[in-house]
Design a protein around this motif. Structure first.
Motif, PDB file in Angstrom:
ATOM      1  N   LYS A 264     -23.647 -40.937  34.650  1.00  0.00           N
ATOM      2  CA  LYS A 264     -22.736 -40.213  35.526  1.00  0.00           C
ATOM      3  C   LYS A 264     -22.697 -38.744  35.134  1.00  0.00           C
ATOM      4  O   LYS A 264     -22.763 -38.412  33.944  1.00  0.00           O
ATOM      5  CB  LYS A 264     -21.311 -40.781  35.443  1.00  0.00           C
ATOM      6  CG  LYS A 264     -21.121 -42.142  36.064  1.00  0.00           C
ATOM      7  CD  LYS A 264     -19.656 -42.563  35.993  1.00  0.00           C
ATOM      8  CE  LYS A 264     -19.454 -43.939  36.614  1.00  0.00           C
ATOM      9  NZ  LYS A 264     -18.027 -44.359  36.572  1.00  0.00           N
ATOM     10  N   LEU A 267     -19.422 -32.627  39.109  1.00  0.00           N
ATOM     11  CA  LEU A 267     -19.716 -31.456  39.915  1.00  0.00           C
ATOM     12  C   LEU A 267     -19.827 -30.198  39.048  1.00  0.00           C
ATOM     13  O   LEU A 267     -19.011 -29.941  38.182  1.00  0.00           O
ATOM     14  CB  LEU A 267     -18.608 -31.289  40.944  1.00  0.00           C
ATOM     15  CG  LEU A 267     -18.748 -30.174  41.979  1.00  0.00           C
ATOM     16  CD1 LEU A 267     -19.932 -30.442  42.887  1.00  0.00           C
ATOM     17  CD2 LEU A 267     -17.467 -30.062  42.803  1.00  0.00           C
ATOM     18  N   LYS A 291     -25.200 -41.393  39.029  1.00  0.00           N
ATOM     19  CA  LYS A 291     -23.979 -41.369  39.839  1.00  0.00           C
ATOM     20  C   LYS A 291     -23.219 -40.065  39.634  1.00  0.00           C
ATOM     21  O   LYS A 291     -23.305 -39.424  38.586  1.00  0.00           O
ATOM     22  CB  LYS A 291     -23.087 -42.552  39.473  1.00  0.00           C
ATOM     23  CG  LYS A 291     -23.655 -43.899  39.874  1.00  0.00           C
ATOM     24  CD  LYS A 291     -22.693 -45.026  39.531  1.00  0.00           C
ATOM     25  CE  LYS A 291     -23.254 -46.368  39.960  1.00  0.00           C
ATOM     26  NZ  LYS A 291     -22.321 -47.479  39.601  1.00  0.00           N
ATOM     27  N   ARG A 292     -22.443 -39.688  40.641  1.00  0.00           N
ATOM     28  CA  ARG A 292     -21.712 -38.422  40.623  1.00  0.00           C
ATOM     29  C   ARG A 292     -20.211 -38.681  40.650  1.00  0.00           C
ATOM     30  O   ARG A 292     -19.742 -39.621  41.307  1.00  0.00           O
ATOM     31  CB  ARG A 292     -22.134 -37.563  41.819  1.00  0.00           C
ATOM     32  CG  ARG A 292     -23.633 -37.358  41.835  1.00  0.00           C
ATOM     33  CD  ARG A 292     -24.129 -36.757  43.124  1.00  0.00           C
ATOM     34  NE  ARG A 292     -25.586 -36.734  43.143  1.00  0.00           N
ATOM     35  CZ  ARG A 292     -26.306 -36.063  44.022  1.00  0.00           C
ATOM     36  NH1 ARG A 292     -25.708 -35.366  44.975  1.00  0.00           N
ATOM     37  NH2 ARG A 292     -27.614 -36.087  43.961  1.00  0.00           N
ATOM     38  N   ASP A 299     -15.994 -41.935  41.349  1.00  0.00           N
ATOM     39  CA  ASP A 299     -17.326 -41.894  41.927  1.00  0.00           C
ATOM     40  C   ASP A 299     -17.272 -41.301  43.333  1.00  0.00           C
ATOM     41  O   ASP A 299     -16.343 -41.577  44.100  1.00  0.00           O
ATOM     42  CB  ASP A 299     -17.924 -43.302  42.014  1.00  0.00           C
ATOM     43  CG  ASP A 299     -18.222 -43.887  40.639  1.00  0.00           C
ATOM     44  OD1 ASP A 299     -18.139 -43.137  39.652  1.00  0.00           O
ATOM     45  OD2 ASP A 299     -18.516 -45.092  40.560  1.00  0.00           O
ATOM     46  N   ALA A 306     -29.502 -33.491  43.345  1.00  0.00           N
ATOM     47  CA  ALA A 306     -28.841 -33.558  42.041  1.00  0.00           C
ATOM     48  C   ALA A 306     -28.615 -32.173  41.454  1.00  0.00           C
ATOM     49  O   ALA A 306     -27.524 -31.851  40.974  1.00  0.00           O
ATOM     50  CB  ALA A 306     -29.667 -34.415  41.076  1.00  0.00           C
ATOM     51  N   PHE A 309     -25.816 -30.300  43.243  1.00  0.00           N
ATOM     52  CA  PHE A 309     -24.517 -30.858  42.880  1.00  0.00           C
ATOM     53  C   PHE A 309     -24.089 -30.385  41.496  1.00  0.00           C
ATOM     54  O   PHE A 309     -22.917 -30.073  41.253  1.00  0.00           O
ATOM     55  CB  PHE A 309     -24.590 -32.384  42.916  1.00  0.00           C
ATOM     56  CG  PHE A 309     -23.287 -33.075  42.593  1.00  0.00           C
ATOM     57  CD1 PHE A 309     -22.335 -33.277  43.583  1.00  0.00           C
ATOM     58  CD2 PHE A 309     -23.022 -33.525  41.306  1.00  0.00           C
ATOM     59  CE1 PHE A 309     -21.130 -33.906  43.289  1.00  0.00           C
ATOM     60  CE2 PHE A 309     -21.826 -34.159  41.009  1.00  0.00           C
ATOM     61  CZ  PHE A 309     -20.877 -34.356  42.007  1.00  0.00           C
ATOM     62  N   LEU A 310     -25.039 -30.300  40.597  1.00  0.00           N
ATOM     63  CA  LEU A 310     -24.751 -29.905  39.220  1.00  0.00           C
ATOM     64  C   LEU A 310     -24.606 -28.399  39.047  1.00  0.00           C
ATOM     65  O   LEU A 310     -24.255 -27.927  37.966  1.00  0.00           O
ATOM     66  CB  LEU A 310     -25.860 -30.408  38.287  1.00  0.00           C
ATOM     67  CG  LEU A 310     -25.894 -31.923  38.062  1.00  0.00           C
ATOM     68  CD1 LEU A 310     -27.209 -32.323  37.393  1.00  0.00           C
ATOM     69  CD2 LEU A 310     -24.721 -32.365  37.214  1.00  0.00           C
TER      70      LEU A 310
END
Length: 322
Positions: A264, A267, A291-292, A299, A306, A309-310
């Motif tokens: 996991k 953000l 998973k985010r 979740d 990815a 999002f990161l």
């Protein structure tokens, strides 16, 4: 959480601080608190304390002062002191105030934006000991306190909202008591000197290893201080979750090595201008399938790539099977 996380994110990504309370605009920012005809905060009647004297000493200070607030207080007292600090900085932004509120009582929640200032001129507060007995701290409590060097959080505080020390550019370390069991991250955005975040050894939820914040079981990494020295960091193999904003706005970190068993991440976990390489010990397929989680560690389903999002910048190289 009372504050809209999405709204906060929009402002953080743009590099702009949201100031929810402004001493100079009481009609819109101090809702529920009476003001005088000069725009200053009026302390609620019936409270026995020395706040009027404290505010006067702050406004009239001609040199650095150490002041102690005592007696029964509420949010209006805190905002009155904030107004006095603002007036002092507008008159002379070289004077510093050390404020001890540890012997004040009656307040349970330290207000949202309590000592949150906008603009470079509001720099009077050097240190602050918070009132004993408070159990929570609102969002952006010390926003833009650029000369804040020292903070004492009492061992009655259980929860702290988001963005407490945003742009506290002189702050180098913060120690959290054992009572705290809920922190909304990030806490230290744009704090280039913050090198260590520590917790009381008896805290049931959080622990610190070399200044980095983890869950007590070592499975979640919550916060890597953005001013921590060293240009590389290897996330421990025990970590299976990297929280939101964990490496946000680091100023020295260039390379992060991430274990393959990560399942996991949060953000903007790797949104950092200094970062140029992420070494993931697993495969690219695994990286894209992790998973985010959102700011509440829940979740979420998200269609972003990815890296997007990161918060990984295009210039950052992500290496796999390292």
């Amino acid at each position: 959480m009372k504050k809209s996380f999405k709204n906060f994110m929009l402002t953080m990504v743009c590099g702009v601080a949201v100031i929810f309370v402004s001493c100079k605009n009481p009609a819109s920012s101090n809702e529920g608190n009476p003001t005088d005809n000069q725009g200053g905060i009026v302390v609620q009647p019936g409270l026995i304390n020395n706040s009027e004297e404290i505010c006067e000493q702050i406004r009239m200070a001609t040199e650095n002062r150490s002041l102690e607030l005592t007696g029964e207080i509420d949010a209006s007292v805190v905002l009155a002191i904030k107004s006095a600090l603002s007036d002092l900085s507008a008159r002379d932004n070289t004077i510093r105030i050390e404020l001890d509120m540890s012997n004040a009582n009656g307040l349970k929640t330290f207000p949202n934006n309590a000592f949150s200032f906008s603009g470079s001129n509001y720099q009077a507060l050097k240190s602050c000991s918070l009132p004993s007995g408070i159990t929570s701290m609102g969002y952006m409590t010390f926003n833009y306190c650029k000369n804040l060097e020292y903070i004492v959080i009492p061992d009655t505080v259980e929860s702290i909202d988001i963005g407490t020390f945003y742009v506290c550019s002189s702050l180098e370390t913060v120690n959290y008591p054992k009572s705290i069991t809920q922190i909304f991250w990030p806490q230290f955005s744009d704090c280039p000197k913050i090198k260590s975040v520590t917790f009381d050894s008896d805290n049931p939820k959080y622990k610190s290893i070399d200044g980095v914040v983890f869950s007590q079981d070592g499975k979640t990494l919550y916060c890597y201080p953005c001013g921590k020295t060293g240009n590389s960091y290897t996330v421990p193999e025990s970590v299976t979750c990297i929280g939101p904003f964990a490496f946000y706005k680091c100023v020295n970190l260039k390379t992060i090595t991430v274990p393959a068993n990560l399942n996991k991440f949060g953000l903007f976990a790797f949104s950092s201008d200094s970062l140029n390489t992420i070494k993931f010990k697993g495969t690219e397929t695994k990286w894209n399938s992790i998973k985010r989680i959102d700011e509440l560690e829940q979740d979420v389903d998200d269609e972003m790539e990815a890296n997007e999002f990161l918060g990984v910048k295009d210039s950052v190289e992500v290496k796999f099977n390292q």
